[in-house]
Design an enzyme around this catalytic site. Structure first.
Site, PDB file in Angstrom:
ATOM      1  N   ASP A 479      41.334  26.886  45.248  1.00 15.84           N
ATOM      2  CA  ASP A 479      41.021  28.279  44.921  1.00 15.84           C
ATOM      3  C   ASP A 479      40.643  29.046  46.186  1.00 15.84           C
ATOM      4  OD1 ASP A 479      40.471  30.499  43.359  1.00 15.84           O
ATOM      5  OD2 ASP A 479      38.973  29.518  42.107  1.00 15.84           O
ATOM      6  N   ASP A 547      43.990  35.060  36.252  1.00 15.51           N
ATOM      7  CA  ASP A 547      42.771  34.767  35.489  1.00 15.51           C
ATOM      8  C   ASP A 547      42.833  35.412  34.111  1.00 15.51           C
ATOM      9  OD1 ASP A 547      41.479  33.099  37.175  1.00 15.51           O
ATOM     10  OD2 ASP A 547      40.088  34.582  37.984  1.00 15.51           O
TER      11      ASP A 547
END
Ligand code: DGJ
Length: 735
Positions: A479, A547
């Site tokens: 990430d 997301d």
């Protein structure tokens, strides 16, 4: 595929079955572009394409009566200062302050295959017969600067790759102010420009605008490619649709700051440029040193946007993605992020994992929160030691338990970032990108490590190496959750190099890890799809697409993403309802039927599902396993855009055209609607297909020309139901 050189006219013709790319060297040694587009016949010279009408006020190449001006020729790699007035591909500053360059042809080389680019991601070939490369060597006599222009043409997926190497063969330092990967001059500007724009959780919306005079560009100066503008643009003709018409796509194999620009002059020509963003870049080239630009990929299609996308899909899935996971169906995973956020320990995860296994999940991924000092997103990044309170018996014990259940184990990391209060932050404040004496600006409460410094990369490598070897993880989600600010590193002599050196550091860490752990599946992520770019795919075969896990929004995001990126690269999960980002409730069926067109997984606490939901989920996972080769690696066609209507339709066809799956999604239900049918694509016209749901046998040509009937013909809908509905039609060849 061929690269032909006509010695007399000094003309190069690069050709594959789809395109021709033609340029020639004119006196006194300038490479001048003549044509890029649909493949055409070869001939000894194409000089009739040299448009050189004399124009008042132009600066001429020479006073020899030829009236040639660099401003009005189409140039392969334009420079500043010798008569071309459009934005340059290369701009330098010599030691005496001069920006002038006069790059002239010296020699060329035509070879089979395609060389790699040191330290950078690049398209490769499995066999040298798949590609041919032309290298043109240019030189500026005064400074000693040499430029090698690389052109690779492939047949495998009919694209063209361009990059440049810039070598200082002089005796003084030269500063590169601009070093574009590609510049391409086209003879008219009757195009629309397509780009993929967005922001966090709404990545890659398709935008299309007509070209106008002046510069129109997209870019990133955030330190990463960004969810705001993807490093891709396409120029398409006004009549270009998904299935018809001419389009040229440009995609940048790079994950840092970029510029993609179309500059239209007032003579109706257009210059395309793609490269590292010049506003945040300079490179100091010592004598004998060289600089390699990243690679830009050109994909031309005269069969609409799908034609262009399919070239990118094939090239990127099969000749950019590397190693064990190339072409391999991806495991169905469960990620605990939306199931638990930071609130988990070993026992809780194993509880969810046990239920996941019963449903058919193959890979259990532990997201953010497994390490010391990480109860929320304000602390803990950088030390990469597991939290003994959450894992009293160690991480090895946890992964073994997952393995004993018969699943693979995955872990989350954010190696480029650091939280205040960690050991690394205390002991190495100089490793954090910032300037002493100025405020440091946080992003998600974290700061950026200086990956331009090899010591930092080495430190993080050792931490991750230990983690992966001790934990034995099969999957890593990498990430990256903030933009870069306070761009300064005291250890670096030239600050303008920091952002490019940073990305080179990220690539070097990836390279070391994938070499050491070749079977580990890496998924890149940047607060969702903030770094969904071709550069990342060279290291991580899949990327967390967004997301935003709401199925309806995902249809748009996946549609836009598919403009360049293959289905097998799109991380796509079923999540709980009401959806955590939007509060919307969409049926489990539609959520699954949207996530099928990606890597497929779950992002929810499956132990909280009702028995009926579990039963449905077992069926969905079994369906995905049975069809994932087709869904992830078939030829993907966009048929109806969610950006233009209430409906989305796309389909995937197997390579041998014996199977296909068509997905129909409808956003809002409407009463007493008109009739609906959709023309399919990519089928074998002569095969008879059985179509599920309609339970009829129809020829491929019928489905592609008369269309698939979606309505029942009586004003009502065959596809009945309420809002956010979906339906899959399975097509199987019966003859
Ligand atoms: C952002 C990612 O996109 C999410 O999926 C999740 O991993 C969080 N970061 C964790 O902090």
């Amino acid at each position: 595929m061929q690269i032909i050189y006509h010695e007399q006219s000094r003309t190069f013709h690069l050709r594959n079955s789809v395109t021709s790319y033609i340029f020639r060297i004119i006196d006194p040694g300038y490479p001048v572009h003549l044509y890029y587009g649909k493949a055409i016949h070869d001939r000894e010279d194409f000089d009739h394409l040299l448009e050189a009408a004399p124009r008042p006020m132009s600066v001429l190449i020479a006073d020899d009566g030829s009236e040639l001006s660099l401003e009005h020729l189409k140039l392969e790699y334009p420079v500043y200062g010798t008569g071309d007035m459009r934005p340059p591909a290369l701009d330098i500053r010599a030691s005496n302050g001069s920006r002038l360059l006069d790059l002239r042809y010296e020699s060329h080389r035509i070879t089979e295959g395609k060389p790699g680019i040191p330290g950078l991601p690049a398209v490769y070939c499995d066999d040298s017969s798949e590609a041919m490369t032309l290298q043109i060597r240019l030189k500026d006599a005064k400074t000693g600067l040499a430029v090698i222009l690389n052109y690779t043409v492939t047949e495998y997926a009919p694209a063209m790759m361009r990059s440049a190497e810039i070598i200082n063969e002089g005796t003084q330092e030269i500063v590169l102010e601009h070093a574009m990967s590609l510049s391409l001059d086209l003879p008219d500007r009757d195009y629309d420009m397509i780009m993929l724009t967005g922001a966090w959780a709404r990545e890659r919306s398709v935008k299309r605008n007509p070209l106008h005079e002046g510069a129109q560009s997209i870019s990133s100066m955030r330190g990463f490619s960004s969810p705001h503008f993807n490093p891709f643009i396409a120029l398409c003709r006004k009549n270009c649709t998904e299935t018809e018409g001419e389009v040229t796509g440009l995609s940048f194999v790079y994950s840092g700051n970029f510029l993609a620009e179309a500059y239209c002059d007032t003579y109706d020509t257009v210059r395309l440029r793609m490269g590292i963003h010049p506003d945040t870049f300079k490179w100091h080239l010592a004598p004998q040193a060289s600089f390699h630009t990243p690679e830009a990929v050109l994909a031309y299609s005269c069969t609409g946007l799908n034609g262009m996308s399919q070239i990118f899909h094939k090239l990127y899935a099969e000749r950019l993605v590397r190693g064990y996971w190339r072409g391999r169906p991806r495991p169905v995973l469960l990620n605990n992020w939306e199931a638990t956020y930071f609130d988990f320990d070993e026992a809780k995860l194993l509880g969810i994992a046990a239920e996941a296994k019963k449903l058919g999940i193959e890979l259990f991924v532990m997201d953010d929160g497994w390490f010391t000092n990480r109860r929320n997103d304000r602390s803990g990044l950088g030390d990469w030691e597991y939290d003994p309170e959450r894992f009293p018996y160690g991480l090895g014990h946890y992964t073994e338990a997952i393995r004993d259940m018969g699943m693979m184990a995955g872990i989350w990391i954010e190696p480029e970032m650091v939280s205040p209060g960690t050991k690394i932050f205390r002991e190495h404040p100089d490793w954090v990108i910032h300037e002493e004496g100025r405020p440091m600006h946080p992003g998600r409460h974290e700061y950026v490590l200086n990956f331009a410094d090899p010591d930092v990369v080495q430190y993080i490598f050792e931490k991750l190496d230990r983690l992966l070897s001790e934990g034995g993880f099969d999957y890593v989600k990498w990430d990256m959750n903030r933009s870069m600010s306070d761009v300064f590193a005291a250890s670096l002599p030239h600050q303008d190099e920091l952002m490019h050196r940073y990305i080179l550091g990220v690539y070097s860490l990836y390279e070391r890890l994938i070499r050491k752990y070749p079977k580990t599946l890496f998924e890149s992520c940047a607060s969702g799809g903030g770094r969904f770019d071709p550069g990342m795919l060279y290291y991580a075969p899949q990327c967390w697409t967004s997301d935003d896990t709401d199925a309806y929004e995902r249809q748009k995001i996946q549609y836009g993403t598919s403009m360049v990126y293959p289905v097998s690269s799109m991380g796509s999960h079923v999540s709980a309802v009401p959806n955590h980002q939007l509060g919307r409730t969409v049926s489990l069926k539609t959520r699954a039927e949207t996530a099928y067109f990606g890597t497929f997984g779950y992002e929810m606490d499956v132990s909280k599902m009702t028995e009926d939901e579990k039963e449905q989920t077992r069926r969905h996972i079994a369906f995905m396993k049975a069809n994932r080769q087709l869904l992830q690696f078939g030829t993907f066609w966009r048929l109806k855009s969610p950006f233009e209507s209430n409906e989305t339709v796309w389909m995937t066809v197997s390579e041998d055209k014996t199977e296909a799956v068509v997905a129909y999604y409808r956003c809002l239900q409407q009463i007493n609607r008109g009739f609906r049918r959709i023309r399919l694509a990519g089928l074998d016209p002569d095969r008879l297909y059985h179509v599920s749901e309609l339970e009829i046998d129809v020829y491929g040509d019928e489905l592609m020309h008369t269309g698939l009937i979606l309505s029942d013909g009586s004003g009502g809908e065959r596809v009945s139901g309420t809002d956010f509905l979906s339906r899959l039609y399975m097509l199987r060849a019966v003859s």
